[in-house]
Design an enzyme around this catalytic site. Structure first.
Site, PDB file in Angstrom:
ATOM      1  N   ASP A 202       0.853  -1.198   0.000  1.00 55.56           N
ATOM      2  CA  ASP A 202       0.000   0.000   0.000  1.00 55.56           C
ATOM      3  C   ASP A 202       0.882   1.239   0.000  1.00 55.56           C
ATOM      4  O   ASP A 202       1.946   1.233  -0.634  1.00 55.56           O
ATOM      5  CB  ASP A 202      -0.935  -0.036   1.216  1.00 55.56           C
ATOM      6  N   ASP A 219      10.553  -0.226   0.364  1.00 49.60           N
ATOM      7  CA  ASP A 219       9.949   0.817  -0.458  1.00 49.60           C
ATOM      8  C   ASP A 219      10.206   0.488  -1.927  1.00 49.60           C
ATOM      9  O   ASP A 219      11.344   0.536  -2.402  1.00 49.60           O
ATOM     10  CB  ASP A 219      10.558   2.177  -0.097  1.00 49.60           C
ATOM     11  N   ASP A 235      14.362   1.578  -1.569  1.00 50.90           N
ATOM     12  CA  ASP A 235      15.237   1.400  -0.415  1.00 50.90           C
ATOM     13  C   ASP A 235      14.492   0.609   0.651  1.00 50.90           C
ATOM     14  O   ASP A 235      13.344   0.197   0.451  1.00 50.90           O
ATOM     15  CB  ASP A 235      15.722   2.748   0.131  1.00 50.90           C
ATOM     16  N   ASP A 237      13.332   1.542   3.527  1.00 50.78           N
ATOM     17  CA  ASP A 237      12.488   2.342   4.415  1.00 50.78           C
ATOM     18  C   ASP A 237      11.111   2.528   3.783  1.00 50.78           C
ATOM     19  O   ASP A 237      10.940   3.360   2.882  1.00 50.78           O
ATOM     20  CB  ASP A 237      13.129   3.707   4.678  1.00 50.78           C
ATOM     21  N   HIS A 254      -3.297   5.894   3.639  1.00 54.85           N
ATOM     22  CA  HIS A 254      -4.170   4.765   3.294  1.00 54.85           C
ATOM     23  C   HIS A 254      -3.628   3.453   3.860  1.00 54.85           C
ATOM     24  O   HIS A 254      -4.370   2.647   4.424  1.00 54.85           O
ATOM     25  CB  HIS A 254      -4.298   4.685   1.768  1.00 54.85           C
ATOM     26  N   GLU A 265      -3.738  -2.068  17.967  1.00 52.72           N
ATOM     27  CA  GLU A 265      -3.562  -2.614  19.307  1.00 52.72           C
ATOM     28  C   GLU A 265      -4.874  -2.519  20.080  1.00 52.72           C
ATOM     29  O   GLU A 265      -5.599  -1.534  19.988  1.00 52.72           O
ATOM     30  CB  GLU A 265      -2.447  -1.867  20.033  1.00 52.72           C
ATOM     31  N   ASN A 268      -5.648  -0.960  24.901  1.00 51.54           N
ATOM     32  CA  ASN A 268      -4.601   0.004  25.261  1.00 51.54           C
ATOM     33  C   ASN A 268      -5.189   1.360  25.609  1.00 51.54           C
ATOM     34  O   ASN A 268      -4.474   2.340  25.770  1.00 51.54           O
ATOM     35  CB  ASN A 268      -3.577   0.151  24.123  1.00 51.54           C
ATOM     36  N   VAL A 377      -6.520 -15.532  -6.082  1.00 48.08           N
ATOM     37  CA  VAL A 377      -6.647 -14.492  -5.062  1.00 48.08           C
ATOM     38  C   VAL A 377      -8.064 -14.580  -4.491  1.00 48.08           C
ATOM     39  O   VAL A 377      -8.965 -15.163  -5.110  1.00 48.08           O
ATOM     40  CB  VAL A 377      -6.408 -13.077  -5.634  1.00 48.08           C
ATOM     41  N   ASP A 400     -15.587 -13.249  -4.357  1.00 47.16           N
ATOM     42  CA  ASP A 400     -15.624 -14.472  -3.550  1.00 47.16           C
ATOM     43  C   ASP A 400     -16.457 -14.280  -2.295  1.00 47.16           C
ATOM     44  O   ASP A 400     -17.326 -15.094  -1.984  1.00 47.16           O
ATOM     45  CB  ASP A 400     -14.210 -14.895  -3.174  1.00 47.16           C
ATOM     46  N   SER A 428     -11.436  -1.179   0.007  1.00 49.31           N
ATOM     47  CA  SER A 428     -10.133  -1.146   0.682  1.00 49.31           C
ATOM     48  C   SER A 428     -10.290  -1.423   2.171  1.00 49.31           C
ATOM     49  O   SER A 428      -9.372  -1.928   2.817  1.00 49.31           O
ATOM     50  CB  SER A 428      -9.466   0.223   0.501  1.00 49.31           C
TER      51      SER A 428
END
Length: 608
Positions: A202, A219, A235, A237, A254, A265, A268, A377, A400, A428
Site C-alpha cells: 500500500d 519501499d 530502499d 524504508d 491509506h 492494538e 490500550n 486471489v 468471492d 479497501s
C-alpha cells in the site's frame, strides 16, 4: 467462475530457534516434544461407567470433611452433592485403562458432568490428532457423544471506538452488519509457534499511537514527479512520507488505515480494536503507492513476489515470507488478468501465501478491475450497514466474499487537523477485515492451504436472497460469519450445517427457461437437487463423506464422496443423509431434508 487446482493439505510446523515454543499444542524444549492435554466431554453408552466415576478421590476427601463439620452421614452428603452410586470406582477406572491401552494415549477422568456426561483428559500431540481421536471414539460404539472441551472467554475491550465497530458483533435481526469478529478473536489460539506475518502492499508504514512499530518492509516506489524535492528510489524504508519541492511534507495514510483495521492494538485505552490480536502479528509493509496514492502494476507485482519469498533483482530477499498479503488497491483493465500478472499470484498461492484483494469501488463488474479479476486471489466486496451491497462496491462472478466496508472506524494521520481516527468507506476497508479473518484461521489451524482457506471463507458466507441486489449482480457467498468459521474444523465429526436447493432454482429468465426446455428432453431437470454440507467448502485431506438415502424408514448407504456437495436427480422429497469420516472413523448421520423452490418452468404444465 474462477478455476482452481486442488492442492493437498500439508501440516507445516515452523519452530523458531528459541529455548521453548508452543507449536500446534506441542511444547518444544531443546528438541524434545512434550504432550499437552486435551479435555473431552463424553457420554458413555454404558451408564455404569459414568456412575462408577461420580466420586473421585479429591471430591471424596472434601465431602468427608463436610460430613464431619455438618454432623451428617457421608452417604447423606454424597446424596446432597449428586454423587451417590452403588457401582464400584474400579469399574470406571478399568475403562480408563482400557482406553489408554487401545489408543496408546493416557486417558484420565477429571470429573463427572450433568446429563450423564464425563470430562476426560487425554494427552495427544496436536489439535488434528484430537479431531481424529474424536472420530475414532465415536466409531468404537462405546459412546453416545464425544466432543472437545473448547476454551471460552469474555473479552472486554477498553478501546474508545470499539462500540462503534458493530461488525465485530454477531449478525442479528437488528445488526445486519455483524460478522462476529469478537468470537473469532476469542477462539483464536496461536498454534504457529511464532507470530503470523501479514504483508500490506500500500502507501507504506506510518507511526501511530494505535499501531505497532515497524518490523520489516521495503519501499518499491520509484518516481521523478516534479512535485518531489528529489526523485524517489527503492530502499529499505517503507515509511509513507516524502519531501516536496515547496518544502512541505507529503503523506497519504491509506496504508496506515488498512494496517489498523487488521491489527490495531487492543485494550490500550485508545482508538479502535484490530480484528486480529496485534500480539500475534508481524506486519510487513511494502510501499507501492506514493504519497499521492498513486503507483503502478510493476511495483505491486514485485512487492507480491518479494513478500511471497521470491527474489526480486535489485532488492534484498525478505527475511521470511509472509503468510497473508493485503492488496487494497487496483486498476481498470479491459483485457483481464494477463499471463505474467497471473503467474505472480499463482506463484504466491503455490508458496502457501494467501492473497486477499479489493473488488474495487466503481459499482461495476469486477471483471474489469485488477487484481480482483485474477485467479488464485480472494476477491472482497463491501457491504452496507443493512448487510446489502455497498453502493460503490464492484460485483460479479469474480467476487468471492463480502465484508463490512461502509463508514468503518480506522486510523488516521491527518497532520493538519491532528485527527487520529475517522470513518471511511471502500472495498479497501472490507479487504483487511477478511485478511484478519484469514490470519486468525492460520494461527489456529496452521495446516490449511490457501485454497482451503478460500473454500472455508466461501462456505461460511451469510448469503443473500435471490431477489436482492447481490442476488441479481453477484456478491460471492456474502459477508463471512467469522464466528462460524472458527468452529469449522473442531466440528468436523458433527455436520451442523447443510443446504438443500433446486439445482436450477433461479433459472427464471426467458433464455434460461428455453435452456431448461431443451435440457428436459434429455434429463428430468425439475427433479435435480443440490446438497451442500459442513463448513469447509471443499476437499480436505483425510476427510470423506458417506451418503445415504432414506428408504423404508432406514438410512441406506449409497456412495462415498470427497467433496462436501452432491447433485442428485431424484424426487424432491427424498431425504439424503451425510456422515463425515476421517481415517475410517465416522461421526453421526445427518439427514438433509426440507422443501425446495423450483424454477418457474417446473411449475408449468409442459414440465409435468
Amino acid at each position: 467462475m474462477k478455476n482452481y487446482i486442488v492442492l493437498p493439505a500439508i501440516l507445516m510446523l515452523s519452530t523458531p530457534l528459541m529455548a521453548s515454543v508452543t507449536v500446534d499444542n506441542m511444547q518444544v524444549e531443546s528438541g524434545k516434544v512434550k504432550q499437552k492435554p486435551f479435555n473431552l466431554i463424553v457420554t458413555f453408552k454404558d451408564k455404569n461407567i459414568h456412575n462408577s466415576l461420580l466420586l473421585d478421590p479429591k471430591l471424596e476427601s472434601v465431602l468427608k470433611k463436610e460430613a464431619q463439620l455438618s454432623s451428617m452421614s457421608l452417604s447423606s452428603v454424597k446424596y446432597k452433592y449428586n454423587v451417590s452410586s452403588a457401582i464400584d470406582t474400579a469399574y470406571g477406572t478399568a475403562k480408563m485403562i482400557s482406553l489408554s491401552n487401545d489408543h496408546n494415549l493416557k486417558f484420565s477422568h477429571q470429573r463427572s458432568m450433568a446429563l450423564g456426561a464425563d470430562l476426560i483428559q487425554v494427552n495427544t500431540l496436536s489439535s488434528l490428532e484430537a479431531q481424529q481421536l474424536v472420530l475414532k471414539l465415536l466409531a468404537s460404539g462405546d459412546f453416545e457423544n464425544v466432543m472437545i472441551d473448547t476454551p471460552v472467554s469474555k473479552q472486554n475491550y477498553n478501546d474508545p471506538y470499539f462500540d462503534k465497530q458493530i461488525y465485530f458483533q454477531p449478525r442479528t435481526l437488528t445488526n445486519h452488519y455483524g460478522q462476529d469478529y469478537v468470537k473469532m478473536r476469542e477462539l483464536t489460539v496461536n498454534n504457529l509457534g511464532r507470530k503470523i506475518r501479514i504483508g500490506v502492499a500500500d502507501t507504506g508504514y506510518f507511526p501511530h499511537e494505535d499501531i505497532g512499530e515497524l518490523i520489516e518492509g521495503y519501499d518499491f516506489v520509484t518516481s521523478e514527479d516534479a512535485l518531489l524535492a528529489e526523485p524517489e528510489i527503492r530502499d529499505n524504508d517503507p515509511t509513507d512520507l516524502a519531501f516536496l519541492a515547496d518544502g512541505t511534507l507529503c503523506h497519504d495514510g491509506h496504508g496506515l488505515s488498512v494496517a489498523g483495521l487488521i491489527a490495531a492494538e487492543s485494550n490500550n485505552g485508545v482508538g479502535v480494536t484490530g480484528a486480529v490480536d496485534s500480539n500475534n502479528v508481524e506486519m510487513v509493509y511494502s510501499r507501492v503507492l506514493d504519497c499521492f496514492g498513486n503507483g503502478n502494476t510493476s511495483n505491486t507485482l514485485d512487492a507480491v513476489a518479494w513478500m511471497s519469498g521470491e527474489s526480486v533483482p535489485g532488492v534484498p530477499d525478505i527475511k521470511q515470507k509472509v503468510d497473508v498479503i493485503n492488496l487494497s488497491l487496483g486498476g481498470s483493465s479491459a483485457t483481464g488478468c494477463d499471463e505474467y500478472r497471473q503467474a505472480i499470484y499463482s506463484k504466491a498461492r503455490e508458496s502457501g501465501v494467501v492473497v486477499v484483494v479489493a473488488a474495487g469501488n466503481s459499482n461495476t463488474d469486477a471483471e474489469t478491475f485488477l487484481p480482483a479479476a485474477c485467479n488464485d486471489v480472494i476477491t472482497v466486496g463491501a457491504t452496507e450497514f443493512d448487510g446489502s451491497k455497498a453502493s460503490f462496491s464492484n460485483f460479479g462472478e469474480h467476487i468471492d466474499v463480502m465484508a463490512a466496508g461502509s463508514s468503518v472506524w480506522m486510523l488516521s494521520s491527518d497532520e493538519f487537523s491532528e485527527q487520529l481516527y475517522f470513518r471511511g468507506s471502500g472495498t479497501s476497508m472490507a479487504t483487511p477485515n477478511i485478511v484478519a479473518g484469514v490470519s486468525n484461521l492460520l494461527l489456529t489451524y496452521n495446516h490449511l492451504t490457501p485454497l482451503q482457506v478460500e473454500e472455508m471463507l466461501i462456505a461460511n458466507g451469510q448469503g443473500y436472497t435471490h431477489n436482492s441486489l447481490c442476488g441479481q449482480l453477484g456478491c460471492g457467498s456474502g459477508a463471512v460469519d467469522m464466528g462460524n468459521i472458527m468452529d469449522a474444523i473442531p466440528s468436523l465429526p458433527t455436520i451442523n450445517k447443510y443446504t438443500k436447493v433446486h439445482r436450477y432454482e433461479d433459472y427464471n429468465s426467458e433464455d434460461k427457461t428455453q435452456w431448461l426446455t431443451q435440457m428436459d428432453k434429455f434429463t428430468n431437470v425439475c427433479n435435480t437437487v443440490k446438497y451442500t454440507w459442513g463448513q469447509l467448502g471443499g476437499i480436505t485431506d483425510n476427510i470423506t463423506y458417506k451418503l445415504y438415502m432414506l428408504e423404508n424408514d432406514k438410512m441406506v448407504y449409497k456412495e462415498t464422496v470427497n467433496s462436501p456437495q452432491k447433485i442428485y436427480d431424484q424426487t424432491l422429497d427424498i431425504v439424503v443423509g451425510v456422515q463425515a469420516c476421517s481415517q475410517g472413523a465416522c461421526g453421526n448421520i445427518v439427514q438433509m431434508s426440507g422443501p425446495v423452490s423450483k424454477p418457474n418452468y417446473c411449475n408449468t404444465e409442459s414440465a409435468i
